[in-house]
Scaffold this motif. Sequence first.
Motif, PDB file in Angstrom:
ATOM      1  N   ALA A 131      27.619  12.930  46.394  1.00 16.13           N
ATOM      2  CA  ALA A 131      26.578  13.585  45.593  1.00 16.13           C
ATOM      3  C   ALA A 131      27.008  14.987  45.183  1.00 16.13           C
ATOM      4  O   ALA A 131      26.759  15.427  44.051  1.00 16.13           O
ATOM      5  CB  ALA A 131      25.274  13.650  46.382  1.00 16.13           C
ATOM      6  N   GLY A 191      14.061  18.769  41.608  1.00 18.36           N
ATOM      7  CA  GLY A 191      14.504  17.547  42.273  1.00 18.36           C
ATOM      8  C   GLY A 191      14.461  17.649  43.784  1.00 18.36           C
ATOM      9  O   GLY A 191      14.245  16.641  44.477  1.00 18.36           O
ATOM     10  N   TRP A 198      12.228  14.516  45.232  1.00 19.05           N
ATOM     11  CA  TRP A 198      12.874  13.444  45.977  1.00 19.05           C
ATOM     12  C   TRP A 198      12.624  13.566  47.472  1.00 19.05           C
ATOM     13  O   TRP A 198      12.531  12.552  48.177  1.00 19.05           O
ATOM     14  CB  TRP A 198      14.367  13.414  45.688  1.00 19.05           C
ATOM     15  CG  TRP A 198      14.699  12.968  44.289  1.00 19.05           C
ATOM     16  CD1 TRP A 198      15.229  13.725  43.286  1.00 19.05           C
ATOM     17  CD2 TRP A 198      14.531  11.650  43.743  1.00 19.05           C
ATOM     18  NE1 TRP A 198      15.394  12.981  42.146  1.00 19.05           N
ATOM     19  CE2 TRP A 198      14.983  11.694  42.396  1.00 19.05           C
ATOM     20  CE3 TRP A 198      14.045  10.450  44.244  1.00 19.05           C
ATOM     21  CZ2 TRP A 198      14.962  10.581  41.562  1.00 19.05           C
ATOM     22  CZ3 TRP A 198      14.014   9.338  43.420  1.00 19.05           C
ATOM     23  CH2 TRP A 198      14.466   9.407  42.103  1.00 19.05           C
ATOM     24  N   THR A 237      15.621   6.125  49.048  1.00 22.27           N
ATOM     25  CA  THR A 237      15.563   7.217  48.069  1.00 22.27           C
ATOM     26  C   THR A 237      16.961   7.645  47.647  1.00 22.27           C
ATOM     27  O   THR A 237      17.227   7.856  46.454  1.00 22.27           O
ATOM     28  CB  THR A 237      14.797   8.417  48.660  1.00 22.27           C
ATOM     29  OG1 THR A 237      13.481   7.992  49.031  1.00 22.27           O
ATOM     30  CG2 THR A 237      14.699   9.558  47.662  1.00 22.27           C
ATOM     31  N   MET A 283      18.612   7.596  43.815  1.00 21.51           N
ATOM     32  CA  MET A 283      19.234   8.770  43.193  1.00 21.51           C
ATOM     33  C   MET A 283      20.668   8.467  42.761  1.00 21.51           C
ATOM     34  O   MET A 283      21.115   8.887  41.682  1.00 21.51           O
ATOM     35  CB  MET A 283      19.214   9.957  44.167  1.00 21.51           C
ATOM     36  CG  MET A 283      17.833  10.524  44.438  1.00 21.51           C
ATOM     37  SD  MET A 283      17.873  12.071  45.357  1.00 21.51           S
ATOM     38  CE  MET A 283      18.524  11.548  46.939  1.00 21.51           C
ATOM     39  N   TYR A 284      21.396   7.740  43.583  1.00 20.98           N
ATOM     40  CA  TYR A 284      22.788   7.439  43.267  1.00 20.98           C
ATOM     41  C   TYR A 284      22.896   6.424  42.129  1.00 20.98           C
ATOM     42  O   TYR A 284      23.846   6.475  41.338  1.00 20.98           O
ATOM     43  CB  TYR A 284      23.510   6.932  44.516  1.00 20.98           C
ATOM     44  CG  TYR A 284      23.932   8.038  45.472  1.00 20.98           C
ATOM     45  CD1 TYR A 284      23.044   9.052  45.811  1.00 20.98           C
ATOM     46  CD2 TYR A 284      25.192   8.068  46.039  1.00 20.98           C
ATOM     47  CE1 TYR A 284      23.412  10.055  46.684  1.00 20.98           C
ATOM     48  CE2 TYR A 284      25.575   9.074  46.920  1.00 20.98           C
ATOM     49  CZ  TYR A 284      24.678  10.063  47.238  1.00 20.98           C
ATOM     50  OH  TYR A 284      25.050  11.066  48.094  1.00 20.98           O
ATOM     51  N   ILE A 291      20.792   6.238  39.596  1.00 25.37           N
ATOM     52  CA  ILE A 291      20.554   7.051  38.396  1.00 25.37           C
ATOM     53  C   ILE A 291      21.795   7.869  38.048  1.00 25.37           C
ATOM     54  O   ILE A 291      22.238   7.911  36.893  1.00 25.37           O
ATOM     55  CB  ILE A 291      19.342   7.980  38.595  1.00 25.37           C
ATOM     56  CG1 ILE A 291      18.062   7.157  38.751  1.00 25.37           C
ATOM     57  CG2 ILE A 291      19.213   8.960  37.436  1.00 25.37           C
ATOM     58  CD1 ILE A 291      16.845   7.971  39.167  1.00 25.37           C
ATOM     59  N   SER A 292      22.380   8.511  39.055  1.00 21.76           N
ATOM     60  CA  SER A 292      23.564   9.354  38.825  1.00 21.76           C
ATOM     61  C   SER A 292      24.738   8.538  38.301  1.00 21.76           C
ATOM     62  O   SER A 292      25.439   8.963  37.370  1.00 21.76           O
ATOM     63  CB  SER A 292      23.958  10.068  40.121  1.00 21.76           C
ATOM     64  OG  SER A 292      22.932  10.926  40.563  1.00 21.76           O
ATOM     65  N   CYS A 316      18.923  14.718  40.501  1.00 23.83           N
ATOM     66  CA  CYS A 316      19.340  13.893  41.642  1.00 23.83           C
ATOM     67  C   CYS A 316      20.183  14.690  42.640  1.00 23.83           C
ATOM     68  O   CYS A 316      20.075  14.484  43.855  1.00 23.83           O
ATOM     69  CB  CYS A 316      20.110  12.665  41.147  1.00 23.83           C
ATOM     70  SG  CYS A 316      19.080  11.498  40.227  1.00 23.83           S
ATOM     71  N   GLY A 332      17.861  16.507  44.586  1.00 23.05           N
ATOM     72  CA  GLY A 332      17.227  15.570  45.499  1.00 23.05           C
ATOM     73  C   GLY A 332      18.041  15.329  46.757  1.00 23.05           C
ATOM     74  O   GLY A 332      17.492  15.197  47.860  1.00 23.05           O
ATOM     75  N   CYS A 361      29.435   7.496  42.963  1.00 23.58           N
ATOM     76  CA  CYS A 361      27.987   7.303  43.121  1.00 23.58           C
ATOM     77  C   CYS A 361      27.652   5.828  43.321  1.00 23.58           C
ATOM     78  O   CYS A 361      26.757   5.489  44.116  1.00 23.58           O
ATOM     79  CB  CYS A 361      27.247   7.857  41.906  1.00 23.58           C
ATOM     80  SG  CYS A 361      27.287   9.661  41.774  1.00 23.58           S
TER      81      CYS A 361
END
Length: 416
Positions: free
Chosen positions: A239, A279, A283, A295, A299-300, A302-303, A329, A332, A394
């Motif tokens: 991340a 974020g 998140w 969660t 996020m990953y 989306i990334s 993200c 988050g 990701c």
Amino acid sequence: MQQKDYNRWLVVTGALICQFVIGALYTWSVFRNPIQQATGWSATDVSLAFTINLASIPFWMIFAGRLLPKMGPTKLAIVGSSVLAVGLLISSQTQNIGSLWALYLGYGVLAGAGIGIVYGIPIATCLKWFPDKRGFITGLAVMGFGIGSVAFAPVASFLVGELGPFKTFFYQAIYSIVGVGLGAQLMRVAPDGYKPKGWTPPAPKPGQQAVPAVRPDFTAGQMLQTPQYWMILVLYAFANVAGLMIIAHASPIGQQLAEMTAVQAAGAVGILNIFNSLGRLFWGTVSDKLGRMNTVAVMYIISAAVMFSMGSISSMVPYVIAVSLIAFCFGGAMGTFPSLTADFFGAKNLSVNYGLIFIAYSLGAIIGPIMATTVLARTGGSYNAAFVISGTLCAIGVVMAFITKPPKAPKAPKTA
């Protein structure tokens, strides 16, 4: 000092003040060019001060975590703000001394140490007061850091324009020690095993991971012996690589992909920073309902999707949306991983344990921006390969989030 009847929201207020104040240090981009212009030093040489700052933070978090039970949050936060202020005072004399080493020592080593000491204190302290709202409260606490950066940026820009970068460091030193000192006065240690009045930890549902409030407490040594620590470290690093690559290169990427002007790209960076802050709270709060790893997986996903689409972006609006989603993200992750650490390894030793997890931030701060620069140099000026690498990391992170489960309770020490 433990106080059973202390208003826990005052602790949150103090935490937000401390995080808001130290967040001002992340207006570095406002200082870099003026320092170059005032000294004639190269961008690479000047930027190394910020790299040292970022890389040192987790190690000072670990050091402070060991002192926190003995000194308490108020005294230790004041010590951290004092170290930070000394670093900024040395930085303010860089031009008079005429040496880059003053900047490296002041802004890099000492300011990084000060931030590292202060940063983990509000998180560890608040989590013990809020076993019922771990994700929300850590998200709120670290959001203060992001908002502090956004709010101080125009102030720093004004002061640097009027006074120059080095004199601004002097006033920032005063702001840091006074601001953190005020916030620190509101923080208190939660009683052992504290539970809010009327709250009972919910029973785990079939097939669901153990409830965070009943997780056993791991020492740092016990945590390091678990495969879960290394999985979380790598997962968090992914991340940070993706998020910090975009944050560090958002302006030049926007100018290249979307043909934005420098002013437009600077505006995109400002929007990105706002979403980074939001974020953290969003998140973190979602993770209380959805579960930490679920969660993280969202996020990953989306990334990864955004990273894989970055190379096809050619106009300003899609670019701003894309980098804002990455920042949202990334923020988050900053708001979710502290409570994830407490869920897996307990809250008692969180100040040290999260420092060891936060090493991922240093790895991301070094790997992400350097990877982008290297790719840019080797591909004739294209970021596309960096997007693909980050997207792939990701995507791997999604799988890791689903397969990483809480560790078994540590073995009790043998008695003679």
